[in-house]
Design a protein around this motif. Structure first.
Motif, short mmCIF file in Angstrom:
data_model
loop_
_atom_site.label_atom_id
_atom_site.label_comp_id
_atom_site.label_asym_id
_atom_site.label_seq_id
_atom_site.Cartn_x
_atom_site.Cartn_y
_atom_site.Cartn_z
N GLN A 67 2.95 -120.53 7.95
CA GLN A 67 2.34 -118.71 6.58
C GLN A 67 1.23 -119.52 7.53
O GLN A 67 0.97 -120.25 8.79
N SER A 68 0.59 -118.19 7.87
CA SER A 68 -1.10 -117.90 8.79
C SER A 68 -1.53 -119.01 7.91
O SER A 68 -1.73 -119.83 6.66
N PRO A 69 -2.53 -120.24 9.20
CA PRO A 69 -3.18 -121.08 9.11
C PRO A 69 -4.20 -120.72 8.19
O PRO A 69 -4.89 -119.48 8.40
N ALA A 70 -4.47 -121.27 7.68
CA ALA A 70 -6.05 -120.68 6.49
C ALA A 70 -7.23 -122.32 6.96
O ALA A 70 -6.99 -123.23 7.01
N TRP A 71 -8.28 -121.88 7.56
CA TRP A 71 -8.54 -123.58 8.58
C TRP A 71 -9.24 -123.59 7.37
O TRP A 71 -10.49 -122.81 6.68
N VAL A 72 -10.05 -125.06 7.65
CA VAL A 72 -11.14 -125.78 6.75
C VAL A 72 -12.19 -125.55 7.49
O VAL A 72 -12.16 -126.27 8.74
N THR A 73 -13.42 -125.35 7.29
CA THR A 73 -14.24 -125.20 7.49
C THR A 73 -15.64 -125.48 7.81
O THR A 73 -16.74 -126.07 8.52
N GLY A 74 -15.40 -125.53 6.21
CA GLY A 74 -16.35 -126.54 5.50
C GLY A 74 -16.26 -127.94 4.24
O GLY A 74 -15.32 -126.91 3.31
N ILE A 75 -16.25 -129.14 4.03
CA ILE A 75 -15.65 -129.98 3.42
C ILE A 75 -16.52 -131.22 3.26
O ILE A 75 -17.40 -131.69 4.13
N SER A 76 -17.42 -131.61 1.97
CA SER A 76 -18.28 -132.55 1.46
C SER A 76 -17.74 -132.95 0.09
O SER A 76 -17.37 -132.11 -0.97
N MET A 104 -29.54 -138.52 6.09
CA MET A 104 -29.05 -137.39 7.13
C MET A 104 -29.09 -136.20 7.19
O MET A 104 -27.95 -135.91 5.60
N SER A 105 -28.89 -134.62 6.90
CA SER A 105 -29.09 -133.96 6.94
C SER A 105 -28.32 -133.11 7.92
O SER A 105 -27.83 -131.61 7.68
N ASP A 106 -28.61 -132.93 8.73
CA ASP A 106 -28.20 -132.47 10.07
C ASP A 106 -26.97 -131.43 10.34
O ASP A 106 -26.11 -132.84 10.23
N VAL A 107 -26.73 -131.02 10.33
CA VAL A 107 -25.07 -130.00 10.72
C VAL A 107 -24.64 -130.55 12.10
O VAL A 107 -24.89 -130.94 13.42
N LEU A 108 -23.63 -131.10 12.22
CA LEU A 108 -22.48 -132.38 13.70
C LEU A 108 -21.73 -131.59 13.66
O LEU A 108 -21.30 -130.37 13.28
N GLN A 109 -21.62 -131.69 14.66
CA GLN A 109 -20.34 -131.14 15.56
C GLN A 109 -18.56 -131.72 15.03
O GLN A 109 -18.42 -132.37 15.71
N LEU A 110 -18.43 -130.67 14.42
CA LEU A 110 -16.29 -130.96 14.36
C LEU A 110 -16.55 -131.64 15.72
O LEU A 110 -15.76 -130.87 16.79
N ASN A 111 -14.70 -132.63 15.79
CA ASN A 111 -14.76 -132.82 16.97
C ASN A 111 -13.50 -131.79 17.08
O ASN A 111 -12.87 -131.23 18.60
N ARG A 112 -12.72 -131.37 16.35
CA ARG A 112 -12.02 -130.21 16.32
C ARG A 112 -11.22 -129.66 14.98
O ARG A 112 -11.29 -130.29 13.97
N ASN A 140 -17.15 -132.13 -5.14
CA ASN A 140 -16.90 -131.66 -3.88
C ASN A 140 -16.33 -130.24 -3.64
O ASN A 140 -16.00 -129.57 -4.67
N VAL A 141 -16.95 -130.35 -2.29
CA VAL A 141 -16.46 -128.31 -2.03
C VAL A 141 -15.49 -127.76 -1.08
O VAL A 141 -15.83 -129.17 0.10
N ALA A 142 -14.73 -127.20 -0.57
CA ALA A 142 -14.89 -127.13 0.56
C ALA A 142 -14.82 -125.11 0.83
O ALA A 142 -14.19 -125.26 -0.30
N ALA A 180 -23.09 -125.24 5.14
CA ALA A 180 -23.88 -125.61 6.13
C ALA A 180 -22.66 -126.53 7.54
O ALA A 180 -22.42 -125.46 9.05
N MET A 181 -21.83 -126.84 7.40
CA MET A 181 -20.44 -126.99 8.76
C MET A 181 -19.84 -125.90 8.24
O MET A 181 -19.22 -125.27 9.10
N ALA A 182 -19.98 -124.74 7.46
CA ALA A 182 -18.70 -123.96 8.03
C ALA A 182 -19.90 -122.63 7.96
O ALA A 182 -19.74 -121.47 8.47
N GLY A 183 -21.08 -123.04 8.62
CA GLY A 183 -21.56 -121.89 9.12
C GLY A 183 -22.57 -120.62 7.36
O GLY A 183 -22.88 -119.25 7.67
N ILE A 184 -21.85 -121.23 6.30
CA ILE A 184 -22.22 -120.04 5.70
C ILE A 184 -23.83 -120.05 4.97
O ILE A 184 -24.29 -121.22 4.85
#
Lengths: 403, 359
Positions: free
Chosen positions: A236-245, A1-9, A392-394, A281-285
């Motif tokens: 401190q300023s938040p750093a957002w984790v937009t993609g991880i796998s 499966m490879s479709d991008v899913l919608q993150l809950n939050r 792994n990649v974040a 894909a999760m992060a829109g890169i």
């Protein structure tokens, strides 16, 4: 499966901590390093352990520390009694896998704040390479003999044969790494080296020389992950984790010698490319070269930085070697790679991949000090473990994801 | 966005009480994982990820998941290893689906006692705290015996507690009588040989899926997991507050406020009869003070499969509790069932899982 899913939050890193990394004989005890890094991460998030809903422990090969299931006897030292605690172990990838597990805790909506923490004392049980030989199958690959050094030497030989990478280009990677490490107060090895120094250093397993290789380090690392609603204003300023796998290769290296459908073989890092594809894909890169400002990648040996840069989409297959020579990946280059000095300068295995993530967070927060990449907003961090098997990649960014 | 419901759509199990000399650890894991996929009518390519619970200590490997992730279905796909407990692997997979990052996740855990050269307990000793407790002879069995002693003494009637333990063991293992249990050899005082599960080979897999995909299956109502500290001397072994809280988390997430009326069956982790009795009150099976009487009478609502005395695979074995709860709901004998898993000495890590018929 490879479709991008919608993150809950969305999930943010709101606190990070590292001990200074050093050799095991000069380091604190295991629990001291856990405590020090956890305290620093909590302090930077303006939180205490009582504010933490759950804990993820990053503890890699037990044989390195000489005690099994160490998660069973360190909970009291973290003040985590009666909390939900679980432990992650994916070899060298453990640190980032643990971040991924913490990410799932928060993104699921079940927990608001999670502490991810680990530590290692790599020479606690003697030379790590003797222990690493035991990770291979006892009948076929262990007797070759495989160690993490010979494993990468074989990959490097294949890469050199395919693409013409030279030992001088590898040395250039080491010069860059050591230059950056000298700027990082937490790095284990803080010493500039020259091309000649690297080329003159002794061979460990051709073409890997001593200065192409990582040290055996001790230290601790921690991250506090939070939901958007639970971020304290004074943190401190938040750093957002937009993609991880993560993605894993076959166990037997012998099964990776054929050229795959993607055109990769053991000289490359196919599973890293797969993990990156999904995290991006999760992060829109869609174009890493234009959307990512810096790279913190898990590369224990210089040729690994080269093929990792390609697997992550910053160069076509076989073309990264000359880019390192040209300074493309230098701290002041187009896309700085391992501005912290990377694993060539620091390798506390249980948390090495978490250090990559923490350094990415520091970069997007603008808190990386002398090794800060100017204007870094989005940084990719990677981990690697097993027989160059787990990757792994974040993706970490300073920009809050749109709701 | 609200988190999706999560459903168990496939289960698989391999191994058994009699070791198969032809079955390697890898083939045993492969058999369980393949069975779960077949049970769901799915293929490996349909998965978004794999979650393992692999114990290096139990498997005798420096990094067990290097070898075992492949037979469990992981190759060029997302994978992770929750090495502390199969309950934690299940919880992590559940959170991955709730997060929206995964649609289908295959969980596997295992233990192969027949491959252990020096015995499972010898390996377990190496996870004891190395400076104080390891030299004191701590092992999983020794810790369970200490817990049983504490429980029986704290009951106020140790003789009755011993009779209750023997009765419970005889109910779960119908081939023996309570008298035979009470007369069997001590394995670690006060535990008798017929009160302790035999260590066997087994691999267990569960396939989770977002409920909105619409497949048939059993819904996860809620999971809770909590941890006690490691040092046995500083723990309250006869009163498990962390289990209370794990159950409260699971029940709270599942909307259970009257477990006696809302739960049909409990699959409790009976690594000893005393451990089962200790779990009655936290899970709401009976009121505090009634646990020994319930054990003496026996309850058809607790471990109707015979529990762990059928034999338990080391480390991964407790995952079978979730498979049994799933089977009970699928078979129609329960509308809501609860599974209980522990790992670590004397139940240091506690996981409670509420399963429900498809909503």
């Amino acid at each position: 499966m490879s479709d991008v899913l919608q993150l809950n939050r969305p999930v943010a890193a709101v606190g990070v901590g590292q001990t200074p990394f050093t050799s095991t004989d000069k380091a604190g005890t295991y629990v001291e390093m856990l405590q020090r890094s956890a305290s620093e991460a909590l302090d930077s998030a303006s939180l205490s352990i009582d504010d933490i809903d759950a804990v993820v422990l990053a503890l890699a090969p037990e044989a390195l520390m000489g005690v099994n299931h160490a998660e069973r006897w360190c909970i009291e030292n973290l003040g985590a009694r009666d909390k939900p605690v679980l432990r992650i172990q994916t070899g060298g990838a453990t640190g980032l896998s643990a971040v991924q597990a913490g990410f799932s805790h928060v993104a699921s909506g079940l927990y608001e704040r999670v502490l991810v923490v680990g530590a290692d004392r790599v020479r606690e049980s003697g030379d790590a390479q003797k222990i690493f030989n035991k990770i291979w199958d006892p009948f076929y690959e262990r007797p070759l003999p495989f160690t993490t050094i010979t494993m990468i030497a074989m990959s490097a030989v294949r890469y050199m044969a395919k693409y013409g990478l030279t030992e001088k280009q590898m040395a250039r990677v080491s010069v860059k790494a050591h230059h950056n490490g000298a700027l990082n107060p937490n790095a284990h090895i803080r010493k500039e080296v020259s091309i000649e120094d690297v080329l003159d250093s002794r061979y460990l397993a051709w073409p890997i020389k001593l200065l192409d290789a990582c040290p055996q380090s001790a230290g601790g690392c921690a991250v506090v992950l939070s939901s958007a609603d639970a971020v304290k204003p004074e943190a401190q300023s938040p750093a957002w984790v937009t993609g991880i796998s993560m993605a894993g290769e076959s166990y037997f290296i012998g099964d990776r010698l054929e050229v795959s459908e993607r055109g990769y073989d053991y000289g490359d890092a196919e599973a890293l490319a797969v993990a990156a594809e999904r995290a991006y894909a999760m992060a829109g890169i869609t174009d890493p070269k234009s959307q990512i400002d810096a790279i913190e990648t898990y590369a224990s040996f210089t040729p690994v930085e080269v093929h990792n840069a390609e697997a992550l989409g910053f160069a076509d297959l076989g073309t990264a070697g000359p880019l390192f020579e040209e300074g493309f990946f230098d701290l002041d280059g187009e896309i700085p790679l391992n501005p912290s000095g990377g694993v060539i300068c620091t390798n506390p295995i249980s948390v090495t991949a978490m250090v990559r993530f923490v350094e990415a967070v520091l970069q997007v927060q603008g808190n990386a000090g002398a090794h800060q990449v100017e204007g870094a907003k989005t940084v990719v961090a990677t981990g690697a473990g097993g027989s160059h098997q787990f990757f792994n990649v974040a993706v970490v960014t300073s920009e809050e994801p749109k709701k | 966005m609200s988190a999706p419901k999560v459903r168990i759509v496939g289960i698989g199990e391999a191994g058994g009480a009699i070791p198969d000399p032809e079955a390697s650890l890898e083939t045993t894991i492969f058999a369980a994982a393949s069975a779960a996929l077949a049970d769901a009518g799915l293929r490996r390519d349909d998965l978004d990820g794999i979650v393992l619970a692999a114990s290096d200590q139990t498997d005798g490997r420096a990094i067990s998941s290097m070898l075992t992730s492949g037979p469990a279905g992981a190759y060029l796909n997302d994978e992770i290893n929750a090495a502390s407990s199969p309950g934690h692997a299940l919880a992590l997979a559940w959170m991955q689906v709730l997060s929206g990052t995964h649609r289908r996740v295959l969980i596997s855990s295992w233990g192969k006692a027949s491959e252990s050269t020096f015995g499972v307990q010898a390996a377990e000793r190496l996870s004891a705290e190395p400076f104080y407790e390891r030299d004191g002879g701590a092992s999983a069995l020794a810790a369970a015996a200490i817990q049983a002693s504490v429980h029986r003494a704290a009951s106020g009637d140790p003789e009755k507690a011993a009779r209750a333990a023997a009765a419970l063991a005889a109910r779960n293992n119908t081939t023996v009588t309570a008298e035979a249990v009470a007369g069997s050899d001590y394995v670690a005082s006060p535990l008798r040989r017929l009160e302790v599960p035999a260590e066997i080979d087994g691999a267990f897999s569960l396939l989770l899926e977002r409920a909105d995909i619409g497949s048939e299956g059993v819904d996860i109502g809620g999971i809770g997991w909590r941890s006690d500290i490691g040092r046995l001397g500083e723990r309250s072994l006869g009163r498990l507050e962390h289990l209370d809280h794990a159950v409260a988390d699971a029940y709270g997430r599942a909307g259970i406020d009257d477990p006696g009326g809302q739960v049909d069956t409990w699959y409790l982790h009976d690594y000893t009869p005393d451990a089962e009795v200790l779990a009655y009150t936290p899970f709401g099976v009976c009121a505090a003070g009634d646990a020994l009487d319930l054990a003496l009478e026996g309850s058809a609502k607790v471990n109707p499969d015979g529990g762990s005395l059928r034999g338990e695979a080391p480390f991964g074995g407790p995952l079978r509790k979730v498979l049994e709860a799933t089977r009970a709901i699928r078979g129609g004998s329960a509308g809501r069932a609860v599974a209980h898993l522990t790992t670590g000495f004397a139940g240091q890590f506690q996981t409670a899982v509420v399963l429900e018929a498809k909503s």
